[in-house]
Motif scaffolding. Structure first.
Motif, short mmCIF file in Angstrom:
data_model
loop_
_atom_site.label_atom_id
_atom_site.label_comp_id
_atom_site.label_asym_id
_atom_site.label_seq_id
_atom_site.Cartn_x
_atom_site.Cartn_y
_atom_site.Cartn_z
N GLY A 99 0.82 -1.20 0.00
CA GLY A 99 0.00 0.00 0.00
C GLY A 99 0.85 1.25 0.00
O GLY A 99 1.84 1.35 0.72
N ARG A 100 0.43 2.20 -0.77
CA ARG A 100 1.14 3.46 -0.90
C ARG A 100 0.94 4.31 0.35
O ARG A 100 -0.17 4.55 0.79
N GLY A 101 2.02 4.78 0.95
CA GLY A 101 1.93 5.71 2.06
C GLY A 101 1.54 5.09 3.38
O GLY A 101 1.14 5.80 4.30
N GLU A 102 1.64 3.76 3.51
CA GLU A 102 1.26 3.07 4.74
C GLU A 102 2.51 2.57 5.47
O GLU A 102 3.33 1.85 4.89
N VAL A 103 2.64 2.91 6.73
CA VAL A 103 3.79 2.48 7.52
C VAL A 103 3.81 0.95 7.63
O VAL A 103 4.85 0.32 7.50
N GLY A 104 2.64 0.35 7.87
CA GLY A 104 2.57 -1.10 7.97
C GLY A 104 3.01 -1.77 6.69
O GLY A 104 3.67 -2.83 6.72
N GLY A 151 -11.70 17.01 -0.80
CA GLY A 151 -10.76 17.80 -1.58
C GLY A 151 -9.40 17.17 -1.80
O GLY A 151 -8.58 17.72 -2.54
N VAL A 152 -9.12 16.05 -1.16
CA VAL A 152 -7.83 15.39 -1.37
C VAL A 152 -7.86 14.62 -2.68
O VAL A 152 -8.78 13.84 -2.94
N ALA A 153 -6.86 14.83 -3.51
CA ALA A 153 -6.79 14.15 -4.81
C ALA A 153 -6.00 12.86 -4.67
O ALA A 153 -5.00 12.81 -3.95
N VAL A 239 -3.71 7.84 5.57
CA VAL A 239 -3.27 7.58 4.19
C VAL A 239 -3.89 8.58 3.23
O VAL A 239 -3.25 9.01 2.27
N LEU A 240 -5.14 8.97 3.48
CA LEU A 240 -5.81 9.93 2.60
C LEU A 240 -5.69 11.35 3.14
O LEU A 240 -6.66 12.08 3.25
N ASP A 241 -4.44 11.72 3.45
CA ASP A 241 -4.19 13.07 3.95
C ASP A 241 -3.43 13.91 2.93
O ASP A 241 -2.94 14.99 3.24
N GLY A 242 -3.36 13.42 1.71
CA GLY A 242 -2.64 14.13 0.65
C GLY A 242 -1.26 13.59 0.38
O GLY A 242 -0.61 14.00 -0.60
#
Length: 276
Positions: A99-104, A151-153, A239-242
């Motif tokens: 997963g993209r952007g996931e610490v785990g 608003g997050v893309a 994860v969905l924070d930009g």
């Protein structure tokens, strides 16, 4: 690796969104496929380690998709233990869906990289198919999608692209030790994604952003298990924070072509009636 030399390929999560597509792609190439799932024979269950070794018999390569998500506690440890067991049982090539952007996910990647296998990581963002094959489909049918993101893309990626990359990695040489970060060709917001689906279906579908607290409360009211609510809360708040609001070239690097676009996915999916 040639098809003649290829032994069985194991596809964990082989009935899921990416896994069933990977299995179909491998079968189309004439490669024997073993599905790793609770309903398959032999049975595979991430929570029951006694089911792990039986599925590894005569397996040379494996697609590793962890359920429910690499973000949950203990996921990386489980993936690492499975990878080590696979190598001990003669598995040469491992492909991890990350997963993209996931610490785990990053911890799971490291565990696979340290297993001794010939490894490749396919690191993905949110799937197009989350809107048609997962928890969002009912909301789309109902005409109102409520999510705690505004608003997050995101660079939504097609599960078909993920599967094609995985099949290429499992059946071709030259991919070992690589991380393919796969995205779609453009960034779009969830509201814009719903707009694309509305246009493709000719229906009015509203997108309503809410707080995480409101979203979680709604999930609980619908009877969603607490652990799933917590996982979704984590994904939407962290994860969905930009952090993933940028494109990557994994599909192009692996397949030599551009990734599929969300608009094409919506147009392709609407005639199936899944959103009717």
């Amino acid at each position: 690796m040639t098809n003649k030399a290829q032994k069985t390929a194991l596809v964990l999560g082989g009935t899921g969104r990416t896994g069933r597509r990977v299995a179909a792609g491998l079968a189309a190439k004439g490669i024997p496929v073993r599905i790793g799932s609770r309903s398959a024979t032999p049975r595979f269950d991430w929570e029951d380690r006694s089911t792990w070794e039986p599925v590894l018999s005569d397996v040379e390569s494996a697609y590793v998709s962890f359920q429910p998500d690499l973000a949950i506690p203990g996921a990386a440890e489980a993936v690492g233990s499975f990878a080590e067991l696979a190598v001990r049982n003669g598995v040469r090539r491992l492909v991890l869906l990350s997963g993209r952007g996931e610490v785990g996910s990053q911890r799971a990647e490291q565990a696979v990289q340290e297993s001794g296998a010939e490894w490749t990581v396919v690191r993905a963002s949110w799937f197009h198919q989350n809107f048609s094959e997962d928890f969002l489909v009912e909301s789309v049918r109902a005409g109102e999608v409520v999510l705690p993101v505004d608003g997050v893309a995101e660079p939504f990626v097609d599960a078909e692209d993920i599967a094609e990359v995985a099949v290429a990695v499992l059946t071709e040489d030259g991919h070992a030790g690589k991380v393919y970060e796969v995205t779609g060709p453009r960034l779009i917001t969830f509201a814009e994604a719903i707009g694309e689906i509305a246009a493709a279906t000719g229906r009015e579908i509203e997108y309503l952003p809410v707080t995480v607290e409101q979203f979680s409360a709604g999930m609980v009211e619908q009877g969603v298990p607490a652990e799933v609510v917590a996982m979704l809360g984590h994904l939407f708040t962290e994860v969905l924070d930009g952090r993933n609001a940028h494109l990557a070239d994994g599909v192009r690097r692996a397949l030599g072509r551009e990734p599929r676009d969300f608009r094409d996915y919506a147009k392709r999916t609407a005639p199936t009636g899944v959103w009717s």
